[in-house]
Design a protein around this motif. Structure first.
Motif, PDB file in Angstrom:
ATOM      1  N   SER A   5     -21.839  24.262 -25.780  1.00 54.74           N
ATOM      2  CA  SER A   5     -21.423  22.870 -25.955  1.00 54.74           C
ATOM      3  C   SER A   5     -22.605  21.919 -26.110  1.00 54.74           C
ATOM      4  O   SER A   5     -22.509  20.940 -26.842  1.00 54.74           O
ATOM      5  N   VAL A   6     -23.706  22.178 -25.443  1.00 53.87           N
ATOM      6  CA  VAL A   6     -24.876  21.314 -25.594  1.00 53.87           C
ATOM      7  C   VAL A   6     -25.346  21.323 -27.054  1.00 53.87           C
ATOM      8  O   VAL A   6     -25.630  20.266 -27.624  1.00 53.87           O
ATOM      9  N   GLY A   7     -25.395  22.476 -27.669  1.00 50.62           N
ATOM     10  CA  GLY A   7     -25.792  22.568 -29.074  1.00 50.62           C
ATOM     11  C   GLY A   7     -24.800  21.887 -29.988  1.00 50.62           C
ATOM     12  O   GLY A   7     -25.179  21.212 -30.953  1.00 50.62           O
ATOM     13  N   TRP A   8     -23.512  22.039 -29.700  1.00 49.63           N
ATOM     14  CA  TRP A   8     -22.490  21.403 -30.524  1.00 49.63           C
ATOM     15  C   TRP A   8     -22.603  19.883 -30.452  1.00 49.63           C
ATOM     16  O   TRP A   8     -22.534  19.193 -31.463  1.00 49.63           O
ATOM     17  N   VAL A   9     -22.773  19.360 -29.233  1.00 50.23           N
ATOM     18  CA  VAL A   9     -22.883  17.915 -29.064  1.00 50.23           C
ATOM     19  C   VAL A   9     -24.158  17.399 -29.723  1.00 50.23           C
ATOM     20  O   VAL A   9     -24.160  16.342 -30.364  1.00 50.23           O
ATOM     21  N   THR A  10     -25.244  18.141 -29.587  1.00 46.64           N
ATOM     22  CA  THR A  10     -26.503  17.743 -30.216  1.00 46.64           C
ATOM     23  C   THR A  10     -26.367  17.703 -31.732  1.00 46.64           C
ATOM     24  O   THR A  10     -26.820  16.759 -32.390  1.00 46.64           O
ATOM     25  N   GLN A  11     -25.712  18.709 -32.302  1.00 48.02           N
ATOM     26  CA  GLN A  11     -25.520  18.727 -33.750  1.00 48.02           C
ATOM     27  C   GLN A  11     -24.658  17.546 -34.188  1.00 48.02           C
ATOM     28  O   GLN A  11     -24.947  16.886 -35.185  1.00 48.02           O
ATOM     29  N   TRP A  12     -23.604  17.265 -33.428  1.00 49.24           N
ATOM     30  CA  TRP A  12     -22.742  16.120 -33.745  1.00 49.24           C
ATOM     31  C   TRP A  12     -23.540  14.826 -33.673  1.00 49.24           C
ATOM     32  O   TRP A  12     -23.445  13.971 -34.547  1.00 49.24           O
ATOM     33  N   LYS A  13     -24.363  14.660 -32.604  1.00 51.01           N
ATOM     34  CA  LYS A  13     -25.157  13.446 -32.443  1.00 51.01           C
ATOM     35  C   LYS A  13     -26.143  13.278 -33.603  1.00 51.01           C
ATOM     36  O   LYS A  13     -26.321  12.173 -34.119  1.00 51.01           O
ATOM     37  N   GLU A  14     -26.786  14.357 -34.007  1.00 51.29           N
ATOM     38  CA  GLU A  14     -27.704  14.282 -35.148  1.00 51.29           C
ATOM     39  C   GLU A  14     -26.958  13.863 -36.416  1.00 51.29           C
ATOM     40  O   GLU A  14     -27.460  13.077 -37.212  1.00 51.29           O
ATOM     41  N   PHE A  15     -25.756  14.383 -36.586  1.00 54.14           N
ATOM     42  CA  PHE A  15     -24.944  14.024 -37.761  1.00 54.14           C
ATOM     43  C   PHE A  15     -24.598  12.540 -37.733  1.00 54.14           C
ATOM     44  O   PHE A  15     -24.731  11.834 -38.731  1.00 54.14           O
ATOM     45  N   VAL A  16     -24.163  12.037 -36.583  1.00 56.82           N
ATOM     46  CA  VAL A  16     -23.766  10.636 -36.457  1.00 56.82           C
ATOM     47  C   VAL A  16     -24.965   9.710 -36.632  1.00 56.82           C
ATOM     48  O   VAL A  16     -24.855   8.638 -37.227  1.00 56.82           O
ATOM     49  N   ASP A  17     -26.122  10.112 -36.118  1.00 57.46           N
ATOM     50  CA  ASP A  17     -27.325   9.279 -36.218  1.00 57.46           C
ATOM     51  C   ASP A  17     -27.938   9.272 -37.615  1.00 57.46           C
ATOM     52  O   ASP A  17     -28.740   8.395 -37.929  1.00 57.46           O
ATOM     53  N   ASP A  18     -27.589  10.223 -38.461  1.00 50.17           N
ATOM     54  CA  ASP A  18     -28.140  10.301 -39.817  1.00 50.17           C
ATOM     55  C   ASP A  18     -27.423   9.277 -40.702  1.00 50.17           C
ATOM     56  O   ASP A  18     -26.211   9.365 -40.892  1.00 50.17           O
ATOM     57  N   PRO A  19     -28.143   8.303 -41.252  1.00 50.64           N
ATOM     58  CA  PRO A  19     -27.478   7.277 -42.065  1.00 50.64           C
ATOM     59  C   PRO A  19     -26.808   7.832 -43.326  1.00 50.64           C
ATOM     60  O   PRO A  19     -25.888   7.224 -43.853  1.00 50.64           O
ATOM     61  N   HIS A  20     -27.257   8.980 -43.807  1.00 51.84           N
ATOM     62  CA  HIS A  20     -26.655   9.569 -45.007  1.00 51.84           C
ATOM     63  C   HIS A  20     -25.511  10.516 -44.668  1.00 51.84           C
ATOM     64  O   HIS A  20     -24.845  11.038 -45.562  1.00 51.84           O
ATOM     65  N   ARG A  21     -25.296  10.766 -43.386  1.00 48.01           N
ATOM     66  CA  ARG A  21     -24.212  11.637 -42.896  1.00 48.01           C
ATOM     67  C   ARG A  21     -24.198  12.998 -43.588  1.00 48.01           C
ATOM     68  O   ARG A  21     -23.180  13.471 -44.067  1.00 48.01           O
ATOM     69  N   ARG A  22     -25.367  13.607 -43.669  1.00 41.58           N
ATOM     70  CA  ARG A  22     -25.458  14.953 -44.236  1.00 41.58           C
ATOM     71  C   ARG A  22     -25.102  15.971 -43.166  1.00 41.58           C
ATOM     72  O   ARG A  22     -25.450  15.807 -42.005  1.00 41.58           O
ATOM     73  N   ILE A  23     -24.447  17.015 -43.562  1.00 42.37           N
ATOM     74  CA  ILE A  23     -24.107  18.080 -42.623  1.00 42.37           C
ATOM     75  C   ILE A  23     -25.365  18.908 -42.392  1.00 42.37           C
ATOM     76  O   ILE A  23     -25.980  19.396 -43.334  1.00 42.37           O
ATOM     77  N   GLY A  24     -25.745  19.077 -41.154  1.00 40.56           N
ATOM     78  CA  GLY A  24     -26.972  19.797 -40.823  1.00 40.56           C
ATOM     79  C   GLY A  24     -26.758  21.272 -40.592  1.00 40.56           C
ATOM     80  O   GLY A  24     -26.956  21.770 -39.498  1.00 40.56           O
TER      81      GLY A  24
END
Length: 86
Positions: A42-61
């Motif tokens: 879950s920590v990795g999932w939340v981190t990936q989600w946070k990175e996605f939300v923080d990216d202004p271009h909303r690219r899937i990482g």
């Protein structure tokens, strides 16, 4: 893991296999394994989600994945399928 099931299918255990051995050793019921494996990720999932939300271009990482399986294959329509009685 010389069991024929694994050898014939060329399967190799992932970290959950070995984690399961440790969980059994400390007395955790097998019914809780899935939950515990998810908690660890879950920590990795939340981190990936946070990175996605923080990216202004909303690219899937995620790494690019290319399907290398079969092309479209014929299959019977729903009406043509045989109904199996169990």
């Amino acid at each position: 893991l010389n069991d024929s099931y694994f050898v014939e299918r060329k399967l190799f255990p992932n970290v959950d296999f070995y984690s399961g051995l440790a969980l059994v050793a400390i007395g955790i019921p097998t019914t809780l394994f899935t939950c515990l494996f998810a908690v660890g990720r879950s920590v990795g999932w939340v981190t990936q989600w946070k990175e996605f939300v923080d990216d202004p271009h909303r690219r899937i990482g995620r790494p690019r994945q290319v399907y290398v399986g079969h092309d479209a294959r014929p299959y019977p329509s729903f009406q043509e399928r045989e109904i199996r009685q169990s």
